[in-house]
Design an enzyme around this catalytic site. Structure first.
Site, PDB file in Angstrom:
ATOM      1  N   HIS A   8       0.691  -1.244   0.177  1.00 32.93           N
ATOM      2  CA  HIS A   8      -0.003   0.145   0.142  1.00 32.93           C
ATOM      3  C   HIS A   8       0.912   1.172  -0.148  1.00 32.93           C
ATOM      4  O   HIS A   8       0.599   2.125  -0.742  1.00 32.93           O
ATOM      5  CB  HIS A   8      -0.771   0.022   1.280  1.00 32.93           C
ATOM      6  CG  HIS A   8      -1.895   1.165   1.507  1.00 32.93           C
ATOM      7  ND1 HIS A   8      -3.154   1.251   0.816  1.00 32.93           N
ATOM      8  CD2 HIS A   8      -1.769   2.420   1.649  1.00 32.93           C
ATOM      9  CE1 HIS A   8      -3.885   2.273   1.168  1.00 32.93           C
ATOM     10  NE2 HIS A   8      -3.037   3.111   1.687  1.00 32.93           N
ATOM     11  N   GLU A   9       1.642   1.308   0.908  1.00 27.77           N
ATOM     12  CA  GLU A   9       2.510   2.501   1.153  1.00 27.77           C
ATOM     13  C   GLU A   9       3.549   2.532  -0.361  1.00 27.77           C
ATOM     14  O   GLU A   9       4.001   3.789  -0.691  1.00 27.77           O
ATOM     15  CB  GLU A   9       3.641   2.559   2.192  1.00 27.77           C
ATOM     16  CG  GLU A   9       2.713   2.535   3.458  1.00 27.77           C
ATOM     17  CD  GLU A   9       1.735   3.672   3.816  1.00 27.77           C
ATOM     18  OE1 GLU A   9       2.169   4.763   3.064  1.00 27.77           O
ATOM     19  OE2 GLU A   9       0.887   3.487   4.708  1.00 27.77           O
ATOM     20  N   HIS A  11       1.570   4.518  -2.835  1.00 23.68           N
ATOM     21  CA  HIS A  11       1.863   5.916  -2.570  1.00 23.68           C
ATOM     22  C   HIS A  11       3.029   6.492  -3.234  1.00 23.68           C
ATOM     23  O   HIS A  11       3.242   7.769  -3.585  1.00 23.68           O
ATOM     24  CB  HIS A  11       1.646   6.139  -0.972  1.00 23.68           C
ATOM     25  CG  HIS A  11       0.206   6.203  -0.536  1.00 23.68           C
ATOM     26  ND1 HIS A  11      -0.641   6.987  -0.911  1.00 23.68           N
ATOM     27  CD2 HIS A  11      -0.205   5.490   0.619  1.00 23.68           C
ATOM     28  CE1 HIS A  11      -1.682   6.931  -0.243  1.00 23.68           C
ATOM     29  NE2 HIS A  11      -1.655   6.168   0.585  1.00 23.68           N
ATOM     30  N   GLU A  63      -5.008   7.991  -2.688  1.00 28.85           N
ATOM     31  CA  GLU A  63      -5.416   6.672  -2.127  1.00 28.85           C
ATOM     32  C   GLU A  63      -5.629   5.780  -3.354  1.00 28.85           C
ATOM     33  O   GLU A  63      -5.539   4.541  -3.160  1.00 28.85           O
ATOM     34  CB  GLU A  63      -6.758   7.071  -1.191  1.00 28.85           C
ATOM     35  CG  GLU A  63      -6.970   5.835  -0.314  1.00 28.85           C
ATOM     36  CD  GLU A  63      -5.907   5.544   0.801  1.00 28.85           C
ATOM     37  OE1 GLU A  63      -5.056   6.349   0.952  1.00 28.85           O
ATOM     38  OE2 GLU A  63      -5.999   4.491   1.578  1.00 28.85           O
TER      39      GLU A  63
END
EC number: 3.4.17.19
Lengths: 496, 496
Positions: B264-265, B268, B294
Site C-alpha cells: 500500500h505505502e 503512494h 489513495e
C-alpha cells in the site's frame, strides 16, 4: 532592548534553519538514498541562502548599532550575545555576493579536481584550480582584514577561531617546532628498547565493533537520548542543537582506530551537548570556536582515554566484546599500541607527538599562500622539504604528500592551526582539571567520567560564547594558552 | 510573465522548506532520539510558520492578479500551476492568524486527551475537547466556504481533495450503502461454505519479515535509489520530493498485514516518484489530492497485489523467505486469507468490501458535525447505531468505536471520504488500464509490473496537477468517477 530582542528573533530563525541543514546533512551522509544527491544539494544550497539572507538582512546595521548603543541595559550574557551577533554580521556582510558565488564555483571545481588528481597522483592538474581559489580567498582576506582590523591570515582564521592572532600562533608553534623533532627521536629511541607492540588480530566484524563503540560511549556518558552513532564514509560530528549525531567508519582488520575516533567524536558531541540550554538558538549559546572544540575532543581522546588509568579499565572490556585473548589484548600492550610514536606521511594517522609537526608545516605554507609568497605549483617541493625538516621523511608522491588533505581544495585556509592549538588547550585544561579535582583520575580508572565532566561543565561547556576562547582558557586554567602543559604531559607519558 | 515567474520563485522556496519539513518529520518518526522531541517540535513549528509566511506574502494578491490577467502568455502547465497557486493562496489566507493559533492549541489539547481517554475508554473526557475543536473548524469552514463559494463541508474537504463536491459523494456513498450490506452477507454466506482459511503460524522474526518486504518492493520496482523502507510506530509514507520514504511496523505472529501495508505505502511512493520531474518544487508538479493518492495505493494493494495472478506469483516467494510449509502457505489459502470478508469494529483492519461502510458512517457523522446538527457528547450513540445499521455489529466500548481514529481529535474533518473515493477510483482506473493494456494481468502473474506502470505513468503519475482530480479520472478511464467498476470488481472477486 527592542533592537536587541529583534536581533535575537532573527538569530533564532537562522538557528532553526541551521538545525534543518544539520539534520539534512547528517541524513545525506548516513541515510539518504544515492539518487537523491542532486536534489538534496539544491535544497541545502537554498537553505544556506536563506540563512545568508537573514545574516545580511537590511535591518541589521541599524539594529546592531541601536542595541550596541543601549548595551548598559543588557546583562553579561546578552552583551556577549550581541558581540557574537556583530561577529556573524561582519563575516556575512564583508564579502560581496559575486565574490561568494565565484568562490562556491571555484571550490567545487577544485574539490572535484582534487579527487581525480589525487588518485592519479597528478598535482599539475590541481595546481591551476588551487591558484584560482587561493586568489579569491586572498580577496576575501583583504576585505575582511580591513573590516576586522587584523592581518590577512587572521581574517581567514577568524571564521574558525574568532580573535586568534598570528603572533600567538607563531610563538606557540615555533616553540613546538623547536621541541618536537628532537623529542620524537628521543621517544623513538626509548620505544625501540621496549617490548614489541602487538597488533590484535582480526577480523573484527563490524557489528561487534559497533557494539564496542556503543559500550564505550555508554561509559563516556554519551547522551543516547539526545544523540546517535552511525556509520559514514567520511566520519563527522553533526546533527542539530540538542541532537548530537556522531559517525564513524570501521575497518574489519583493525578496531583500534575506530575506537579512538569514536571517543574523539564523543568529545565533540559532549561539548555541544553541554552548551547552555537557555541560550539555545543564540550565538552566545554556541560552542566557542574550533580550538576549543578540538580541545574537547582531544581532551577525551588523548588525555583521558589514553591515560594509563582508563586503558587499564578499557582493556578487559575490549577483550571481552571482541572475543580476544593472548598478550596482544593485555592492557600493557594496548598502552604501547596507543602510544606508539613514529613519524609518518599522513596527518590523520599521526600520533599525538608528531601530529603538531604536520600542522605546523601546513600553517607555514598557508601563511605563505595568503601572503602571496608562494605559487600553487611550488607547493609540492616546499611541502616535501618541510616534511624532511620536521619529520625526517620525504613523501614518495604528492598523493601522500601535499594532496592528502581536502582542506585547501575546499578553500579552508586558516583551519589547520586549530587542530594543534586544540591539542595544547586539551593538555592545559586536563592538567588544570585533574589538579583542581583529584577524583578525576581515580574516576577514569573505574570508568567514571562524572568528576571530569563536573569540572568541564562548570569551566568550559556551560559557558558557551560568554567569553572569548582565550579568556575561557585563562579563566579555566589560570594561565594563557601555552605549550608547557602539553610538553609536560608528553614527557611524562613517553619518557618517564 | 514576470509576475508568474515571481510566483514560481516563491513556491520554489516554500517547497524547499517543505522538503526539509518532510525529512525532519521522517527522521522524527524513525531515527530521532527521544529526548530531542521538544526541540524538534519547536523547529518544525518555526519552519511551518516560514512556509505560511511565504504563502501569505503581502506581494501575492498583486502577483496573482497580474499573472492571471496575463494568462494567455502561459502554456497549459503554467496555467494549471497558476490555478494551484491560487488554491494555495486561498487556503493559506482565508483563516486569520488568531484562529489558526487557537486551532493549533485546541488540536494539541484534543489529540493528547484522545490518547488518555482512549486507553481509559472514557469518551466523556474527550467530548468537551472535541467540541472546542469542532467549533473552531466550523469557523474555518464558514470563512473558507465564502472564499471558495462552496458548502461548509466542501470548504474543509477542499484542502484534501480540491474541487470535490458533497452531492457527488452523497450519490456515490448512497449507492454503496445500498449495495454493500446485502453484498457482504452474500459473500459471507458463500465463504462459509468454502474451505476454512488457515493462518500461517509464526513467529516470524522481524528481520526476516523486513527481508520479505524489501523483496516484494523490488518486485514492485520501488526505486531504492530514491527512497527507503524503515520501521515506525505509526506507519506513513513521507520524505521529500524525489526522496520517498515509506515506513511500516511488524507483528511477529502475523506477517500478512505488514506485507500488504508495505505494498500500500509503495503505491503512494510510486505515485510521488512518478510526478513530472521538470515541475519539481511547483504546485502543478505535485500529486493530485488524497482521492487520487489513495487510488494509487489501493490500486497496487487491492487491485494488483490481491489479484489471483499476483498472489499465485507471491505465494512461493513468501513461503521461501519466511521458511513456511504446509497448506496454509499454498496460493489458494493465501487468496482466501487476503479475501476474507467479515464485518469488524475497526476501520484499519477492515476488508475491501466492508471498508467503505466504515467510511460512510464517518462521512455522515462529520457532515452532521460541520452542520452543527450533533453535539460531541451524542457521537457515541450515533456511531453505535450506524455500526449496527451498516455492519450489523455494536461496539462493546467507545475505544473500539468512536475513539478508534485519530482524525477527529486531530481536527481532520473532510478527510475520511477520500479513502473510499480512492477505492472507487482504484477499481475504475485498474479496469481501464487492464482493458487498454492486455499485458498487465499476464505481467502481474510473472511479477512484472512494467506494463501496469507504463499505463499509470502516462495516464496518472506524470500528469501531476495539470488537471483536476475528476478530469484526470475521466480522461484516464473514459467515465466520471462511479461505483460500477468497484462493484463489478468485487462481484467478480467474491462471488464468481
Amino acid at each position: 532592548m527592542t533592537a536587541y530582542k529583534s536581533l535575537e528573533a532573527l538569530r533564532k530563525r537562522a538557528s532553526v534553519l541551521g538545525n534543518a541543514v544539520g539534520i539534512l546533512h547528517w541524513d545525506q551522509e548516513t541515510m539518504m538514498p544515492e539518487g537523491v544527491a542532486p536534489g538534496r544539494a539544491r535544497d541545502l544550497a537554498e537553505l544556506s541562502l536563506m540563512i545568508h539572507e537573514i545574516e545580511t538582512d537590511e535591518r541589521l546595521p541599524d539594529l546592531l548599532a541601536e542595541a550596541e548603543a543601549q548595551q548598559d541595559q543588557l546583562n553579561p550574557w546578552q552583551k556577549a550575545n550581541l558581540r557574537e551577533m556583530r561577529h556573524y554580521y561582519v563575516h556575512a556582510n564583508a564579502t560581496p555576493a559575486e565574490l561568494v558565488e565565484k568562490i562556491v564555483i571555484a571550490r567545487s571545481d577544485s574539490a572535484t579536481t582534487w579527487k581525480e588528481a589525487r588518485s592519479a597522483n597528478d598535482f599539475k592538474r590541481l595546481a591551476p584550480k588551487l591558484e584560482v581559489l587561493f586568489n579569491l580567498q586572498r580577496e576575501v582576506a583583504t576585505i575582511k582584514s580591513e573590516a576586522l582590523g587584523v592581518t590577512l591570515y587572521e581574517a581567514l582564521l577568524d571564521e574558525y577561531d574568532p580573535g586568534r592572532r598570528e603572533k600567538q600562533i607563531d610563538a606557540l608553534f615555533d616553540d613546538l617546532a623547536g621541541f618536537l623533532p628532537a623529542f620524537t627521536r628521543e621517544v623513538m629511541d626509548k620505544q625501540a628498547c621496549g617490548p614489541a607492540v602487538l597488533q590484535p588480530q582480526g577480523p573484527f566484524p563490524i557489528a561487534v565493533q559497533e557494539k564496542l563503540s556503543r559500550r564505550v560511549m555508554e561509559i563516556l556518558d554519551f547522551p543516547f537520548d539526545r544523540g546517535r552513532l552511525d556509520t559514514a564514509a567520511h566520519p563527522f560530528s553533526g546533527g542539530a542543537e540538542g541532537d548530537n549525531r556522531i559517525t564513524t567508519r570501521y575497518e574489519e582488520d583493525d578496531f583500534t582506530k575506530s575506537l579512538m575516533a569514536v571517543i574523539h567524536e564523543t568529545g565533540h558531541a559532549l561539548y555541544e551537548d553541554g552548551r547552555p540550554g537557555e541560550w539555545r538558538g543564540q550565538p552566545v549559546g554556541e560552542s566557542r570556536g574550533m580550538t576549543l572544540h578540538e580541545s574537547q575532543s582531544l581532551l577525551l581522546e588523548m588525555q583521558a582515554a589514553r591515560s594509563e588509568e582508563f586503558i587499564r579499565y578499557l582493556a578487559p572490556i575490549t577483550r571481552e566484546i571482541l572475543g580476544g585473548s593472548g598478550p596482544a589484548w593485555e592492557a600493557d600492550n594496548l598502552l604501547r599500541l596507543y602510544r606508539k610514536v613514529e613519524p609518518g606521511l599522513i596527518r590523520v594517522y599521526a600520533d599525538e607527538v608528531t601530529y603538531p609537526l604536520h600542522v605546523i608545516l601546513r600553517y607555514k605554507l598557508e601563511k605563505a599562500i595568503v601572503a602571496d609568497e608562494i605559487r600553487a605549483n611550488d607547493l609540492p617541493a616546499a611541502w616535501n622539504e618541510m616534511m624532511e625538516k620536521y619529520l625526517g621523511i620525504t613523501p614518495p608522491n604528492d598523493t601522500d604528500g601535499v594532496m592528502q588533505d581536502v582542506h585547501w581544495p575546499e578553500g579552508l585556509l586558516g583551519y589547520f592551526p586549530t587542530y594543534s592549538l586544540g591539542a595544547l588547550a586539551a593538555a592545559q585544561i586536563f592538567a588544570a582539571a585533574t589538579e583542581a579535582a583529584p577524583d578525576i583520575l581515580p574516576g577514569l580508572a573505574g570508568g567514571n567520567f562524572k568528576p571530569l565532566y563536573g569540572w568541564l561543565d562548570d569551566n568550559i561547556r556551560s559557558l558557551g560564547c560568554l567569553y572569548t576562547a582565550d579568556e575561557l582558557i585563562e579563566k579555566a586554567t589560570g594561565a594563557p594558552l601555552g605549550t608547557e602543559a602539553y610538553k609536560k604531559a608528553v614527557r611524562a607519558r613517553y619518557l618517564d
